[in-house]
Structures are given as C-alpha cells and as structure tokens.
Design a protein around this motif. Sequence first.
Motif, PDB file in Angstrom:
ATOM      1  N   LEU A   1      -2.967  -4.688   6.039  1.00  0.00           N
ATOM      2  CA  LEU A   1      -2.695  -4.040   4.757  1.00  0.00           C
ATOM      3  C   LEU A   1      -2.408  -2.555   4.907  1.00  0.00           C
ATOM      4  O   LEU A   1      -1.520  -2.010   4.241  1.00  0.00           O
ATOM      5  N   LEU A   2      -3.155  -1.869   5.771  1.00  0.00           N
ATOM      6  CA  LEU A   2      -3.007  -0.418   5.881  1.00  0.00           C
ATOM      7  C   LEU A   2      -1.763  -0.015   6.657  1.00  0.00           C
ATOM      8  O   LEU A   2      -1.169   1.032   6.376  1.00  0.00           O
ATOM      9  N   THR A   3      -1.351  -0.825   7.632  1.00  0.00           N
ATOM     10  CA  THR A   3      -0.139  -0.496   8.383  1.00  0.00           C
ATOM     11  C   THR A   3       1.114  -1.062   7.731  1.00  0.00           C
ATOM     12  O   THR A   3       2.209  -0.541   7.928  1.00  0.00           O
TER      13      THR A   3
ATOM     14  N   ALA B   1      -2.797  -1.553  -4.324  1.00  0.00           N
ATOM     15  CA  ALA B   1      -3.926  -1.969  -3.480  1.00  0.00           C
ATOM     16  C   ALA B   1      -3.724  -3.414  -3.026  1.00  0.00           C
ATOM     17  O   ALA B   1      -4.495  -4.300  -3.351  1.00  0.00           O
TER      18      ALA B   1
ATOM     19  N   ARG C   1     -11.215  -7.241  10.193  1.00  0.00           N
ATOM     20  CA  ARG C   1     -10.518  -6.150  10.881  1.00  0.00           C
ATOM     21  C   ARG C   1      -9.006  -6.334  10.855  1.00  0.00           C
ATOM     22  O   ARG C   1      -8.253  -5.390  10.631  1.00  0.00           O
TER      23      ARG C   1
ATOM     24  N   SER D   1       1.602   2.653  -3.260  1.00  0.00           N
ATOM     25  CA  SER D   1       0.373   2.979  -3.990  1.00  0.00           C
ATOM     26  C   SER D   1      -0.156   1.790  -4.768  1.00  0.00           C
ATOM     27  O   SER D   1      -0.740   1.931  -5.828  1.00  0.00           O
TER      28      SER D   1
ATOM     29  N   THR E   1      -6.113   1.234  -9.414  1.00  0.00           N
ATOM     30  CA  THR E   1      -5.112   1.929  -8.618  1.00  0.00           C
ATOM     31  C   THR E   1      -3.781   2.019  -9.352  1.00  0.00           C
ATOM     32  O   THR E   1      -3.108   3.050  -9.327  1.00  0.00           O
TER      33      THR E   1
ATOM     34  N   ALA F   1       0.815  -1.210   0.000  1.00  0.00           N
ATOM     35  CA  ALA F   1       0.000   0.000   0.000  1.00  0.00           C
ATOM     36  C   ALA F   1       0.851   1.263   0.000  1.00  0.00           C
ATOM     37  O   ALA F   1       0.476   2.266  -0.609  1.00  0.00           O
ATOM     38  N   ARG F   2       2.007   1.219   0.636  1.00  0.00           N
ATOM     39  CA  ARG F   2       2.868   2.401   0.683  1.00  0.00           C
ATOM     40  C   ARG F   2       3.474   2.733  -0.683  1.00  0.00           C
ATOM     41  O   ARG F   2       3.959   3.838  -0.889  1.00  0.00           O
TER      42      ARG F   2
ATOM     43  N   LYS G   1      -7.612  -5.432   7.417  1.00  0.00           N
ATOM     44  CA  LYS G   1      -7.469  -3.985   7.208  1.00  0.00           C
ATOM     45  C   LYS G   1      -6.225  -3.453   7.915  1.00  0.00           C
ATOM     46  O   LYS G   1      -5.447  -2.672   7.352  1.00  0.00           O
ATOM     47  N   GLU G   2      -6.034  -3.876   9.159  1.00  0.00           N
ATOM     48  CA  GLU G   2      -4.838  -3.447   9.895  1.00  0.00           C
ATOM     49  C   GLU G   2      -3.560  -3.895   9.196  1.00  0.00           C
ATOM     50  O   GLU G   2      -2.613  -3.109   9.017  1.00  0.00           O
TER      51      GLU G   2
END
Length: 278
Positions: free
Chosen positions: A172-174, A152, A166, A150, A247, A147-148, A169-170
């Motif tokens: 992938l996003l972190t 997905a 949950r 850019s 993306t 993700a960093r 999401k944590e």
Amino acid sequence: MSEFETLLYDVDGPVATITLNRPDQANAQSMQLIDELDRALDLADADDAVRVVILAAAGKHFSSGHDLKELVGPSADPELQRRRATAEGKFRHERQMYFDRCVRLYEFRKPTIAAVQGRCIAAGLMLAAMCDLIVAADDAVFQNPVARMSGAGVELLVEPWELGIRKAKEFLLTGDEIDAREAWRLGMVNQVVPRSELAAAARAMADKIALVPPVTAERIKDSINQTFELMGKRHSWNFHFMAHHFTHNTATALGKLAEREQMGSMKEVFEARDRGDA
C-alpha cells in the motif's frame, strides 16, 4: 442475457459465470456495473441448479478499479456529484455501492471463483478478493496505488488478510505491483495458469467444487469465514472504512480532488497519481 448492458450472465450446468463486460474501459466499475453485478448474484442465488459462481472479465484486464470518470472531471455524473457533495452523502454512497455490495459477494452462500487476467487494480483487487478462490492468468498484475492520491487504500482493506501485515504495508505504501507468481507465493491466489487456459482452469475448479453437496459447501464456507470473524476481519474492515472517509475529507485529500477535477483526462489523473506528493 439481454437485461444486462455491462456484464454477461451464463449458466452451464451447475456453474454460473458472471463476466464483467466493459473491455474498452478496462472493466472499470461504473455504478451500472455494480448494480448489474448485484442483480446477477440475485439470479445465481435463486437458481438451485447453480452450485458455483465464476466471476470473470472480458478483454485484456480484469478491472482497473472504480470508474473515476463518473465521479471526477468534465464527464462526471451530475446526480452522483450532487449525492456526494457532502461528507455524509459521500459516506452513504460509498457504504452502499462499494462496501456493502462487496461484502454481499463475500457472504454469498455459494462458492465463488475469480478468474483474473491483466490488471487488477485498487477496487478491482477489492472485488476479486471478495471471492472464495482466485485463479490468475500468468499476465495478471495486482496493485493498489491509491495512497499517492491521498486515499487510504480503497473502501475495503483486504491486503492484511490477503498478504500478511508487513507485505500489506509495503504494497500500500509503495504502490508497487505484484505479479501473478508473487501473488501465488504469498497465498493471495490459488492457481496461476497460462492466459489461454484461464477460463478452462476456473471452470475445472468450479466443476470439482460442484461435486460437493450445496449444504456442505455453504457450511464449509461459513465456518472458514467465521474463523476470520473471530480474528476481527469485519471489525478491521469497518475501522478502515471510517479511516478512509476521514482521509477523504482532510484538507490534503480535498485539495488533491480539486486538482483532479481540473484535469482534462484520466491520463492526466494517473500521471499526477504516479508523481505522488512530490
């Protein structure tokens, strides 16, 4: 077998072992490795004596993901760059090589076991998750920090099915790592064993499964996979693949790709990834 350059293929009784064999590149998945893995699956499928397939990896790490050096930077493959020069070309290439080839492993009619050690990153995790079972060494680390950059995630979004909503999401996003014990607690891996016992543990599991008649094992695998189909797994994968390619072709992602293409080494690429969008 001599016909393979990037992996090893061995049959011992009812078990075929396919070993990713690019240890100096942390078993990064080149186009050649992906092609050869597909051919090795052909061999295992055609051999009626083979009842179980183990997917292993030589060296310190299971797989660091796709071989980005083929795609980006001074050593990029000109033919690959030509094929991927348009959005349509990139879509076709990734659908064939990354999406369809992984789904082929997921749908493989014989039970499969991934034996994972060291780093299992991005497309490495995607590959391991295609197997029915995962035995992890106690030094295994799972991560998807795309993700960093850019992106997905990677082409097949396995995380919601492996970790729950949950935690996915944590994760992938972190971009945070999950160690082997946490992966076991979350249900992503079946066993955690000392690194020195990984091959033996995977083989012991394979030998137990090989006692099941092949027709029975195939039906059990199909039936459980069908449960996921009724929950929408394939639809979610297809949706994510399209979202991933949207993306890919945003101005943000294309700008970051242009920056990466000017970097002289993968070390610079990974340092930029870890800085994120700061």
